[in-house]
Write an enzyme that holds these catalytic residues in place. Structure first.
Site, PDB file in Angstrom:
ATOM      1  CG  PHE C  80      44.853 -54.224 -17.243  1.00 30.22           C
ATOM      2  CD1 PHE C  80      44.277 -55.403 -16.817  1.00 30.22           C
ATOM      3  CD2 PHE C  80      44.076 -53.064 -17.226  1.00 30.22           C
ATOM      4  CE1 PHE C  80      42.965 -55.426 -16.379  1.00 30.22           C
ATOM      5  CE2 PHE C  80      42.763 -53.084 -16.779  1.00 30.22           C
ATOM      6  CZ  PHE C  80      42.207 -54.264 -16.357  1.00 30.22           C
ATOM      7  CG  HIS C  83      47.029 -57.898 -12.502  1.00 25.23           C
ATOM      8  ND1 HIS C  83      46.993 -57.937 -11.131  1.00 25.23           N
ATOM      9  CD2 HIS C  83      47.637 -56.737 -12.822  1.00 25.23           C
ATOM     10  CE1 HIS C  83      47.525 -56.830 -10.645  1.00 25.23           C
ATOM     11  NE2 HIS C  83      47.925 -56.083 -11.650  1.00 25.23           N
ATOM     12  CD  GLU C  90      46.295 -55.156 -26.529  1.00 22.48           C
ATOM     13  OE1 GLU C  90      46.936 -55.972 -25.846  1.00 22.48           O
ATOM     14  OE2 GLU C  90      46.791 -54.104 -26.979  1.00 22.48           O
ATOM     15  CB  SER C  92      45.573 -58.211 -33.358  1.00 27.13           C
ATOM     16  OG  SER C  92      46.681 -58.457 -34.182  1.00 27.13           O
ATOM     17  CG  ASN C 178      37.597 -64.936 -10.052  1.00 27.44           C
ATOM     18  OD1 ASN C 178      38.194 -64.225  -9.250  1.00 27.44           O
ATOM     19  ND2 ASN C 178      38.062 -66.116 -10.444  1.00 27.44           N
ATOM     20  NE  ARG C 189      48.860 -53.333 -11.463  1.00 26.74           N
ATOM     21  CZ  ARG C 189      50.115 -53.246 -11.896  1.00 26.74           C
ATOM     22  NH1 ARG C 189      50.834 -52.145 -11.707  1.00 26.74           N
ATOM     23  NH2 ARG C 189      50.691 -54.287 -12.476  1.00 26.74           N
TER      24      ARG C 189
END
Lengths: 235, 235, 235, 235
Positions: C80, C83, C90, C92, C178, C189
């Site tokens: 992911f 990109h 995320e 930790s 966006n 994907r």
């Protein structure tokens, strides 16, 4: 009165570049090391590059990078800088007094829209149209340059004096861009009958792009061949 | 002759925005869930935002986004678009005929460089300097607009007619930008005595930036307060 | 021994979004104002969006933005985050102790490569293969979690204890992206027979992408329809 | 049973680079040509670079670019790839079977958090703690590798077999990054007492970053000196 210098085409030169076709395949192979020996033998340089291009594996093309010097009119630089995946340094009209160089089209540059406003297509003007156009523009450019010089002579700061600049005044810049972004730029800024998706770049930025493409083709011949073979679709 | 419209300042309005101060802390907390309960209680909204700002944890600020409408002169748009971490859509002079709106400075805009060319500082001109400047510019703008209209009337395509545009002609655009990029923009385009690192933006883009900052402060008050408290250093 | 929680699919929810189909056309129209009235009437919402999509006018799609919450295995997050045109936060493993949630495939997830290593295609395993696979993985996951807890209990810091994590451990994140970047993500994907250019995403990230696409289709129906009509080529 | 290879530190080597200190000043000078001769003489190479660094003129540093080869554990690559302004190509566990190389800390790597979870500080463990940690991890790594090999031997596809990978398994990649982005990376991933803004990178990515900084310092000595003199604040 300062003599105006007239350019009919942008100036582009390749100043520096990193890597070669091999930079792309080397980066691609780090992820494809599982290919067995037989497949590896088959995966010749050009074949691998074609495969990456066709299948939109774009990241290996980011390891080869070019720096160009470009001189051209402000209205073209405005289009150029809409491409965000590049590094730019342009001459500043705040810190320096610009030279009197202007762009004007040569007689063979199409002047007339024979399509619609939404879907313009361009045809040549008559010689008389061209002459009238050039005469109007030359007179305006001389006036604009006189005002610029008068502003400066009157003690007005550079950054305010330059409000007298026309968008066909020439500027210069360095552009650093990797091959992936360069191919995206070329796919949008060159209208070629070979393209899968046609675009409608303005004539002057296409002149720039064509000069950049020539340098690209010279230094990365396999990548360039794959780009053309893939109907100019950037990976 | 078309009447020219004169603007003395850019127009900025917030068209749309996503999220609030909470969008930032919510995103930050996903990574800080290990904070024990006591620490959590202490980590009040504003405190957490201040902590992120001070310690350069920039990514949580990417989850709040603004769209601005901006009208201003071409020379300011040129500076604006050097900021690559934003989405732009600008009026096109190729597809449309632009309206006759120009920017000219108001009398209180400093006109004279009292520093050096490398380190310019600006002071006011005399009223006479200002008047002479405006007179020269008005006459040039009228000439430029006449040439633009004559070009069009003579059948010249929009994209060639517009070579008669001056860089103080106004354009308009939408700009979509997240708070992290917006703070970077503000840190570079507003020269404030409160800034840790001073910058030297041109007056006109600072006018834009100040209007954007006002909208930012209204909708994300805690983030804005932390930005100011952190001496306007973007995270 | 801590009970392990097993997920068979990622969790995706739309947390926030900005704009609508209208955000795209509003931004596009700023540059197309030259369209005459007749053309304007024809340029209905859907038609304009289709036109932008087909002709690779990508920038108007940058003014509509989504924030997703995603929970899924580390190996999927790794794909992911390749990109780059998105904002991520995320959880930790340095600042917090992660919960014992792991991803394991459901019985209908293809297990066997029936193609080549360079061009893999996947078919179902036998029920026995699946059972052996799950048994091996469960035993390993229990071992790994035990080591993680023993590390922590032995006073080892979070960031060193977590070396015992397997890549099918689940993490969670916020993603802000966006529509232009989202469509690029979806085109790469999701492998769809409707795609002009096929891709070979891993099953698990396609599961994620399909959930994201459903939210996209709900909130921006015209943009989504145009994306599908354009053979899932991102503009 | 396959013998596991243990690395105690990442491997970094500079594969390619473009330009030199001069690339930066050449790009900067295109915008500063207004400097008069006297000032120009003063603006010696190092002085100009220092000036750019101090005043946050970052764009000239985008015209010098490096490509690194990096081998290191997955958990470090995860942190690395959060830096979006670089090009990456990493070995794929879908297309290839990975070699049995794991990262384990050497005895001098701090093991114990003597701060808090929100503000961790690290101290050495006892030799016994280290031995127990290594023993637990070795046993887990052997188990994990056995499951990976059993998965493959049982006909499970690469991409599913690899769910048995631990995050301390080593991977390898090429990274292409310009000096501006590299300095941003170094400012965040090296905690130095000389930094204006301290950060708390994990030990392993700091090891990577230090090796990258050494190559940077060798090939761009003036830029590196200016970065250090500017308290390691990236421009």
């Amino acid at each position: 009165m300062t003599e105006l210098v007239i350019l009919n085409a942008p100036v582009v030169s390749l100043i520096d570049h990193m890597g070669s076709d091999r930079s792309v395949t080397r980066a691609a192979r780090v992820s494809l090391q599982g290919l067995n020996e037989e497949e590896k033998a088959a995966a010749k340089e050009q074949g691998l590059i074609n495969y990456l291009m066709k299948n939109r594996h774009g990241s290996p093309f980011e390891h080869a990078v070019c720096t160009f010097y470009v001189k051209g009119p402000i209205f073209t630089f405005r289009e150029f800088m809409r491409h965000r995946m590049a590094g730019y340094n342009e001459r500043s009209g705040r810190y320096s007094v610009l030279p009197a160089e202007f762009y004007l089209p040569s007689p063979d540059r199409p002047l007339v829209n024979i399509g619609t406003s939404a879907a313009p297509e361009f045809g040549p003007g008559t010689p008389e149209q061209y002459e009238r156009y050039i005469a109007r523009m030359m007179s305006l450019m001389e006036h604009a340059w006189q005002v610029y010089e008068d502003n400066l002579a009157d003690g007005i700061a550079n950054e305010m004096s330059r409000l007298a600049h026309l968008v066909n005044l020439c500027s210069e810049m360095y552009v650093t861009i990797n091959l992936r972004s360069l191919m995206n730029f070329l796919s949008l800024r060159i209208d070629s009958p070979d393209s899968l998706v046609r675009s409608r770049p303005q004539y002057e930025i296409q002149q720039c792009a064509e000069l950049m493409e020539a340098a690209f083709a010279e230094h990365y011949p396999m990548v360039h061949a794959a780009f053309v073979a893939n109907q100019r679709v950037a990976p």
